[in-house]
Enzyme design. Structure first.
Site, short mmCIF file in Angstrom:
data_model
loop_
_atom_site.label_atom_id
_atom_site.label_comp_id
_atom_site.label_asym_id
_atom_site.label_seq_id
_atom_site.Cartn_x
_atom_site.Cartn_y
_atom_site.Cartn_z
N ASN A 117 -39.97 -14.33 25.54
CA ASN A 117 -39.78 -14.76 24.16
C ASN A 117 -39.83 -13.58 23.21
O ASN A 117 -40.50 -12.59 23.45
CB ASN A 117 -40.84 -15.82 23.77
CG ASN A 117 -42.08 -15.19 23.17
OD1 ASN A 117 -42.14 -14.91 21.97
ND2 ASN A 117 -43.09 -14.94 24.01
N PHE A 121 -43.31 -14.35 15.44
CA PHE A 121 -44.25 -15.01 14.50
C PHE A 121 -43.53 -15.91 13.50
O PHE A 121 -43.75 -15.80 12.28
CB PHE A 121 -45.10 -13.98 13.73
CG PHE A 121 -46.13 -13.27 14.54
CD1 PHE A 121 -46.79 -13.88 15.59
CD2 PHE A 121 -46.48 -11.96 14.21
CE1 PHE A 121 -47.76 -13.20 16.31
CE2 PHE A 121 -47.45 -11.28 14.93
CZ PHE A 121 -48.08 -11.89 15.98
N SER A 186 -48.71 -8.64 20.13
CA SER A 186 -47.39 -9.24 20.34
C SER A 186 -46.34 -8.13 20.35
O SER A 186 -46.35 -7.25 19.49
CB SER A 186 -47.07 -10.23 19.22
OG SER A 186 -45.68 -10.50 19.23
N ASN A 188 -43.32 -8.55 19.61
CA ASN A 188 -42.16 -9.01 18.85
C ASN A 188 -42.19 -8.76 17.36
O ASN A 188 -41.31 -9.21 16.63
CB ASN A 188 -41.94 -10.51 19.12
CG ASN A 188 -41.73 -10.75 20.60
OD1 ASN A 188 -40.99 -10.02 21.24
ND2 ASN A 188 -42.41 -11.74 21.15
N THR A 189 -43.23 -8.09 16.87
CA THR A 189 -43.24 -7.63 15.47
C THR A 189 -43.21 -6.11 15.54
O THR A 189 -44.07 -5.52 16.20
CB THR A 189 -44.51 -8.12 14.75
OG1 THR A 189 -44.45 -9.54 14.65
CG2 THR A 189 -44.63 -7.53 13.34
N LYS A 221 -57.02 -9.85 20.71
CA LYS A 221 -56.14 -10.12 21.86
C LYS A 221 -55.37 -8.86 22.21
O LYS A 221 -54.75 -8.25 21.34
CB LYS A 221 -55.18 -11.26 21.51
CG LYS A 221 -54.30 -11.68 22.69
CD LYS A 221 -53.68 -13.02 22.43
CE LYS A 221 -52.78 -13.48 23.55
NZ LYS A 221 -52.19 -14.78 23.28
N ASN A 250 -51.87 -10.80 26.20
CA ASN A 250 -50.61 -11.27 25.61
C ASN A 250 -49.49 -11.10 26.65
O ASN A 250 -49.75 -10.78 27.81
CB ASN A 250 -50.33 -10.45 24.34
CG ASN A 250 -49.63 -11.30 23.28
OD1 ASN A 250 -48.67 -12.00 23.60
ND2 ASN A 250 -50.11 -11.24 22.06
C1 LIG Z 1 -42.90 -18.72 23.21
C2 LIG Z 1 -44.22 -17.99 23.17
C3 LIG Z 1 -44.81 -17.73 21.94
C4 LIG Z 1 -46.03 -17.05 21.89
N1 LIG Z 1 -46.61 -16.81 20.66
C5 LIG Z 1 -47.81 -16.16 20.60
C6 LIG Z 1 -48.45 -15.93 19.35
O1 LIG Z 1 -47.97 -16.34 18.30
N2 LIG Z 1 -49.62 -15.23 19.36
C7 LIG Z 1 -50.19 -14.77 20.53
O2 LIG Z 1 -51.25 -14.14 20.50
N3 LIG Z 1 -49.62 -15.02 21.73
C8 LIG Z 1 -48.45 -15.70 21.78
N4 LIG Z 1 -47.88 -15.94 23.00
C9 LIG Z 1 -48.55 -15.43 24.23
C10 LIG Z 1 -49.42 -16.51 24.92
O3 LIG Z 1 -50.45 -16.94 24.08
C11 LIG Z 1 -50.01 -15.93 26.22
O4 LIG Z 1 -50.88 -14.86 25.89
C12 LIG Z 1 -48.95 -15.44 27.20
O5 LIG Z 1 -47.83 -16.28 27.18
C13 LIG Z 1 -49.48 -15.33 28.62
O6 LIG Z 1 -49.91 -16.59 29.10
P1 LIG Z 1 -49.01 -17.55 30.03
O7 LIG Z 1 -48.53 -16.71 31.19
O8 LIG Z 1 -49.90 -18.68 30.40
O9 LIG Z 1 -47.87 -18.00 29.19
C14 LIG Z 1 -46.66 -16.63 23.08
C15 LIG Z 1 -46.07 -16.93 24.32
C16 LIG Z 1 -44.87 -17.60 24.38
C17 LIG Z 1 -44.26 -17.89 25.72
#
Ligand SMILES: Cc1cc2nc3c(=O)[nH]c(=O)nc-3n(C[C@H](O)[C@H](O)[C@H](O)COP(=O)(O)O)c2cc1C
Length: 365
Positions: A117, A121, A186, A188-189, A221, A250
């Site tokens: 992804n 934000f 993240s 993505n910023t 995080k 993350n």
């Molecule tokens: C579509 C998407 C959006 C996410 N948005 C955020 C976010 O806004 N803030 C954040 O700290 N992590 C964000 N994450 C990361 C998740 O909280 C998590 O740390 C990461 O996906 C790893 O866990 P998983 O393998 O169970 O998905 C996002 C993940 C995905 C897939």
């Protein structure tokens, strides 16, 4: 139920664009969240067994939480508890409302059970989320589990004004949640991850703690792409800035090797990778953090948790709590019940008297 999800619901959802399917699922849960009868039905079907634990002064009915990013607008706050989660991390929320990156910005790598992804934000901003949370509180359906808020930096705010940006969000949200997570990881910023640098992070924590009269737990995080040395520098801030815990991790900017041409195309997309390929690296980071702190700093383990074995791996490496995002996408709403049931079995089989006794048991000398 897992079978029904995999054979019927998941193929229907996976036929659609990833973000559209996500929005449909969250919107459905948001509707359910407004109806006590429906919420009750969902809870009867998916509610998890008890596995209570206490971490950074908060009581959790079970250690499996919803990871940040799934409910960025606090749309379905009571619904996540009904799905059996032991806590929910809402957001990422930024001070300024922002649309995020242009779509498409979420991609499934199905053979590897992963997601990429680059949402960036997208959220309605701290004040709108505060109003939403106040509404849930008034509705009487506020969940009986801890609620956290993931704080991000607004894209328009320059890096040297980051502390102020996080502090503005914290000021309007601090009385509406139980704990806060400073997200500086993240991918993505633009340049956000530079805020993992010790001096920059110190400034953010100083600003937040100066507003934190009620001592809400504030965590940080981290990215799975940090070196152990960089993680150790962050740990140096834990005592002076009263950091309540670390969320590890993350998404990653790394990509697995593959000869599959279709997968190579997906992995060429810019963004953060989550799901199964992230599991081992995030566990490695949990283990390192646990060892470096002698188990004294609570860790929330997140990355590639799809079942009880994956959750157990994080817990015995040193995680006091765990979270899922991508596992929910692939496994469906029965995930939490399945994981908590499995964890209870593992505790009994290992002769652990409670969850805390198992935390870090594979990382201790
Ligand atoms: C579509 C998407 C959006 C996410 N948005 C955020 C976010 O806004 N803030 C954040 O700290 N992590 C964000 N994450 C990361 C998740 O909280 C998590 O740390 C990461 O996906 C790893 O866990 P998983 O393998 O169970 O998905 C996002 C993940 C995905 C897939």
């Amino acid at each position: 139920m897992g079978w029904l999800h995999k054979k019927l619901i998941r193929p229907l959802l996976f036929r659609q664009d990833s973000e559209r399917a996500h929005n449909k699922a969250v919107n459905a849960l948001a509707l359910i969240s407004r109806d006590a009868l429906l919420l009750n039905c969902v809870e009867k079907m998916f509610g998890a067994p008890e596995l209570p634990t206490e971490v950074f002064g908060l009581k959790f009915p079970n250690p499996v939480g919803l990871a940040a990013g799934m409910d960025k607008h606090a749309s379905a706050v009571p619904g996540w508890a009904a799905l059996g989660f032991g806590f929910t991390e809402l957001g990422g929320v930024t001070w300024h409302a922002q649309p995020g990156n242009p779509p498409p910005r979420m991609f499934r790598a199905i053979p590897d059970e992963a997601v990429i992804n680059r949402m960036g934000f997208n959220n309605s901003g701290a004040e709108a989320v505060a109003q939403k949370l106040a509404g849930w509180k008034q509705s009487g359906s506020w969940p009986a589990h801890p609620i956290g808020i993931n704080l991000g930096k607004s894209k328009i705010t320059p890096l040297d004004k980051a502390a102020e940006d996080y502090a503005n969000s914290f000021r309007v949200l601090r009385d509406l949640a139980d704990f806060f997570v400073v997200n500086v990881s993240s991918p993505n910023t633009p340049n956000l991850r530079q805020l993992q640098d010790k001096a920059a992070l110190d400034e953010i924590f100083a600003a937040l703690q100066s507003l934190n009269a009620t001592h809400k737990p504030i965590l940080v995080k981290v990215a799975p792409d940090l070196t152990f040395e960089a993680l150790d520098e962050i740990l140096e801030l834990v005592a002076p800035r009263n950091i309540a815990g670390i969320v590890a991790t993350n998404t990653t900017i790394a990509r697995p090797q593959t000869n599959d041409a279709a997968l190579q195309k997906i992995y060429a997309e810019t963004g953060g990778l989550s799901g199964k390929p992230l599991r081992a690296r995030s566990t490695e980071i949990v283990r390192h953090l646990y060892k470096q702190t002698n188990g004294k700093v609570p860790i929330i383990g997140v990355g590639g948790i799809f079942n009880a074995d994956d959750a157990w791996e994080k817990i015995i490496a040193g995680a006091s709590l765990v979270q899922c995002y991508t596992g929910l996408v692939y496994e469906g709403p029965g995930l939490t019940k399945k994981i908590v049931t499995g964890l209870n079995e593992k505790l009994a089989a290992g002769g652990f008297k409670n969850l805390s006794a198992a935390v870090g048991s594979a990382s201790r000398p």
